[in-house]
Structure formats: C-alpha cells, structure tokens
Design an enzyme around this catalytic site. Structure first.
Site, short mmCIF file in Angstrom:
data_model
loop_
_atom_site.label_atom_id
_atom_site.label_comp_id
_atom_site.label_asym_id
_atom_site.label_seq_id
_atom_site.Cartn_x
_atom_site.Cartn_y
_atom_site.Cartn_z
N GLY A 1 40.35 -29.85 19.09
CA GLY A 1 39.19 -29.46 18.30
C GLY A 1 37.98 -29.09 19.14
CB ILE A 2 36.89 -29.39 22.51
CG1 ILE A 2 38.13 -29.42 23.38
CG2 ILE A 2 36.53 -30.80 22.04
CD1 ILE A 2 37.96 -30.23 24.66
CB THR B 1 38.80 -25.37 18.56
OG1 THR B 1 39.58 -25.16 17.38
CG2 THR B 1 37.33 -25.23 18.23
CG ASP B 2 41.54 -27.67 22.86
OD1 ASP B 2 41.08 -28.41 21.95
OD2 ASP B 2 41.32 -27.88 24.06
CG LEU B 3 46.94 -28.38 19.79
CD1 LEU B 3 48.21 -28.87 20.49
CD2 LEU B 3 47.19 -28.21 18.30
#
Length: 129
Positions: free
Chosen positions: A18-19, A14-16
């Site tokens: 949350g995806i 995930t990225d920052l």
C-alpha cells in the site's frame, strides 16, 4: 525559484504494502520537470522540430526517506541548481505537507536527434539565468 507540481497517489501507484512503488517517484519527478519546462515557456515539441534538440536524463541520485501511501496529496518541488552549456542540474523533492519523502539531484542534458550531446539553445539558457 521553486516550481511546485501537485499530484495525488492512486491505487495504481502503490505496491502490495500500500505504499508508492519506488520507481513511481521517478515518474512523479519527470512529470514535474515537464511542467517546469512548460511553465518556462519552452515547447519541447517545437524545440525538437525547429532545432533538433531533445532533453534526456543523464543522472539521478535519489534518496527514499519515507513512504507515500494511497490517496496522499503530494507536491513535487523542483529547484534549478546549475546550468552549463549542455546540462541542467535540478534538485527535486516529493513532499507530503512539509515532510520530504523523496529527494533527488537530476542532471538533464541536451541531445541532438541522433543522440549526440548538444548545446542548450541560447534562448533556453537565458530563461534559466
């Protein structure tokens, strides 16, 4: 015939926000293609050693439809669309339940060890028809 490959989204995917980071979908579908080929009974290491043939992605057309999130259970569905002398065209979808999150059409080609186009071995073409 559709091949299904299950996976879970880890924090590292995930990225920052949350995806799932967009490039990780390509990793997911690569893993699914590897398992699809293995499920057909094709040993890619042996194919390289015996015939000098490797597979490479030539083209991906992708649609990002909805985000996957940390801890989601996903399934990658791989469906064969076409086979030519040197190409395999696949449709792949990443799904959460019945919802399609990502869809791609992937063209895989056969290459010699020197990187030149090669014909798919007849034994593999037979498995795909």
């Amino acid at each position: 015939m559709t091949h299904r490959f299950s996976l879970r989204v880890y924090y590292e995917d995930t990225d920052l926000a949350g995806i799932v980071y967009y490039a990780n979908y390509l990793k997911f579908i690569e893993r699914a293609r590897t398992e699809w080929v293995r499920g057909l009974g094709v040993d890619q290491k042996a194919l390289k050693e015996s015939e000098g043939i490797v597979f490479a992605v030539r083209r991906v057309e992708a649609d990002y439809l909805s985000p996957a999130r940390f801890d989601d259970d996903l399934v990658v569905e791989t469906t064969l669309e076409a086979v030519t002398g040197a190409r395999i065209i696949l449709h792949q979808e990443v799904k959460r339940g019945e919802e399609v999150l990502f869809a791609a059409q992937v063209t895989v080609v056969a290459l010699s060890e020197t990187g030149h186009p090669a014909r798919l071995p007849a034994s593999i073409r037979l498995l795909l028809h």
